[in-house]
Design an enzyme around this catalytic site. Sequence first.
Site, mmCIF file in Angstrom:
data_model
loop_
_atom_site.group_PDB
_atom_site.id
_atom_site.type_symbol
_atom_site.label_atom_id
_atom_site.label_comp_id
_atom_site.label_asym_id
_atom_site.label_seq_id
_atom_site.Cartn_x
_atom_site.Cartn_y
_atom_site.Cartn_z
ATOM 1 N N LYS A 25 0.078 16.401 4.933
ATOM 2 C CA LYS A 25 0.960 15.542 4.358
ATOM 3 C C LYS A 25 2.003 16.186 3.398
ATOM 4 C CE LYS A 25 2.755 11.410 3.793
ATOM 5 N NZ LYS A 25 3.935 10.648 4.789
ATOM 6 N N LYS A 44 5.514 9.894 -6.192
ATOM 7 C CA LYS A 44 4.205 10.184 -6.236
ATOM 8 C C LYS A 44 3.730 11.484 -5.314
ATOM 9 C CE LYS A 44 2.030 7.152 -3.233
ATOM 10 N NZ LYS A 44 1.684 8.035 -1.959
HETATM 11 P P1 NAP Z 1 3.796 -0.994 0.235
HETATM 12 O O1 NAP Z 1 4.643 -1.517 1.114
HETATM 13 O O2 NAP Z 1 4.134 -0.987 -0.963
HETATM 14 O O3 NAP Z 1 2.343 -1.454 0.352
HETATM 15 C C1 NAP Z 1 1.168 -1.095 -0.445
HETATM 16 C C2 NAP Z 1 0.017 -1.985 -0.077
HETATM 17 O O4 NAP Z 1 -1.189 -1.645 -0.990
HETATM 18 C C3 NAP Z 1 0.015 -3.422 -0.324
HETATM 19 O O5 NAP Z 1 -0.410 -4.191 0.780
HETATM 20 C C4 NAP Z 1 -0.579 -3.563 -1.541
HETATM 21 O O6 NAP Z 1 -0.852 -4.844 -1.909
HETATM 22 C C5 NAP Z 1 -1.696 -2.643 -1.479
HETATM 23 N N1 NAP Z 1 -2.237 -2.062 -2.903
HETATM 24 C C6 NAP Z 1 -1.515 -1.204 -3.914
HETATM 25 N N2 NAP Z 1 -2.544 -1.155 -4.754
HETATM 26 C C7 NAP Z 1 -3.567 -1.949 -4.487
HETATM 27 C C8 NAP Z 1 -5.024 -2.200 -5.465
HETATM 28 N N3 NAP Z 1 -4.777 -1.353 -6.447
HETATM 29 N N4 NAP Z 1 -5.554 -2.857 -4.718
HETATM 30 C C9 NAP Z 1 -5.430 -3.499 -3.490
HETATM 31 N N5 NAP Z 1 -4.265 -3.453 -2.667
HETATM 32 C C10 NAP Z 1 -3.480 -2.487 -3.442
HETATM 33 O O7 NAP Z 1 3.506 0.678 0.502
HETATM 34 P P2 NAP Z 1 3.703 1.292 2.227
HETATM 35 O O8 NAP Z 1 4.947 1.692 2.285
HETATM 36 O O9 NAP Z 1 3.088 0.263 3.285
HETATM 37 O O10 NAP Z 1 2.909 2.542 1.991
HETATM 38 C C11 NAP Z 1 1.376 2.772 1.919
HETATM 39 C C12 NAP Z 1 1.002 3.924 1.822
HETATM 40 O O11 NAP Z 1 1.566 4.872 2.876
HETATM 41 C C13 NAP Z 1 1.635 4.888 0.295
HETATM 42 O O12 NAP Z 1 0.479 5.802 0.247
HETATM 43 C C14 NAP Z 1 2.866 5.572 1.003
HETATM 44 O O13 NAP Z 1 3.084 6.913 0.295
HETATM 45 C C15 NAP Z 1 2.278 6.189 2.359
HETATM 46 N N6 NAP Z 1 3.435 6.068 3.243
HETATM 47 C C16 NAP Z 1 4.464 5.352 3.388
HETATM 48 C C17 NAP Z 1 5.433 5.460 4.411
HETATM 49 C C18 NAP Z 1 6.807 4.675 4.585
HETATM 50 O O14 NAP Z 1 7.883 5.100 5.411
HETATM 51 N N7 NAP Z 1 6.697 3.463 3.980
HETATM 52 C C19 NAP Z 1 5.213 6.579 5.332
HETATM 53 C C20 NAP Z 1 4.190 7.293 5.320
HETATM 54 C C21 NAP Z 1 3.426 7.048 4.371
HETATM 55 P P3 NAP Z 1 -0.254 -6.160 -2.466
HETATM 56 O O15 NAP Z 1 0.608 -6.691 -1.179
HETATM 57 O O16 NAP Z 1 -1.064 -7.111 -3.058
HETATM 58 O O17 NAP Z 1 0.798 -5.418 -3.452
#
Ligand code: NAP
Length: 293
Positions: free
Chosen positions: A170, A238
């Site tokens: 990744k 990150k």
């Molecule tokens: P996001 O919308 O910001 O969602 C993050 C999630 O993590 C939320 O449900 C948040 O809960 C939860 N969270 C964060 N810190 C936490 C903690 N300490 N304890 C419990 N829950 C926690 O992010 P996302 O876009 O879905 O991305 C998630 C992951 O996938 C990341 O590692 C990102 O780099 C990766 N990713 C993202 C994409 C993309 O296109 N978006 C593609 C591939 C990979 P709350 O709702 O309470 O804040």
Amino acid sequence: MKVGFIGLGIMGSSMAYNIFKGGYDLIVYNRTESKTKIFKEAGVPVAKTPREVAEKSDVVIIMVTDAPDVESVIFGENGIIGGAHEGLIVIDMSTNSPEYAERFASELAKLKVEFLDAPVTGGDVGAKEGKLTIMVGGKKEVFERIRPIFETMGKLIIYAGPVGSGQKMKLVNQIAVALSDVAMIEAIELAKFFNIDIEQVYKVLSTGGARSFTIESYMPRLMKGDMEPGFKLSHLRKDIGYALEEAKKEKIPLFATSLTYQMLLSAENLGYGEKGIQALIKLYETLSKEKRA
Ligand code: NAP
């Protein structure tokens, strides 16, 4: 198999929903309860803690932000280990460091819990459509048992090697994503100066030799002035940070990646971290010639 899903953000909500649509017995948890609404409405049980998810599942999938967040979900108060049982499989699908993945696996092994790192690529649209690419590290036999669950979320499921290998793959991918983000934005900046019709620029960039997922997915958003996240800028920073850490260990020079990290960090410091990666253009706009004049 009973599947638990922790982290219903942009990616996690669609991924969990696809598992549910795939016919699995699902239980979900999110720190902010409001994001569980669509699941409640669909009749999916919502747990109060990650511990409860683990108690009621055979497989627990984590999709949170960064490695310390994964750590707190597994080992923190009311974390997965509180509800861990022999044979439980924990899968981290968030993007973070291979080093952490190895640590999580060895700590969980002491409790006879299996661990896979399985980060994804394909963006918010890929998650919605169940067309993600999933890169998996860990024991091959555990991967094979989980494959049908991965298939509800993804199109291409890759076994990358021992634990940590999914994260390594990744990070490699993220270098290409980050640099193509910069390439797209610099191309647009020059096009603006030339006063070329941006729709025409899009047609050229999205069909010719410069074609990329970044251009196809993020340039239309930029053209509408839409800076909302499909993929958050702070998350790309990150990922690139972890890629650089790994490269540093082996003294591998990554010139453009290092510069891109500083650019993403600066855009984040300007307040665009929670916006999409297309918001990197704001850094250019902030430093533009017009601004100086
Ligand atoms: P996001 O919308 O910001 O969602 C993050 C999630 O993590 C939320 O449900 C948040 O809960 C939860 N969270 C964060 N810190 C936490 C903690 N300490 N304890 C419990 N829950 C926690 O992010 P996302 O876009 O879905 O991305 C998630 C992951 O996938 C990341 O590692 C990102 O780099 C990766 N990713 C993202 C994409 C993309 O296109 N978006 C593609 C591939 C990979 P709350 O709702 O309470 O804040």
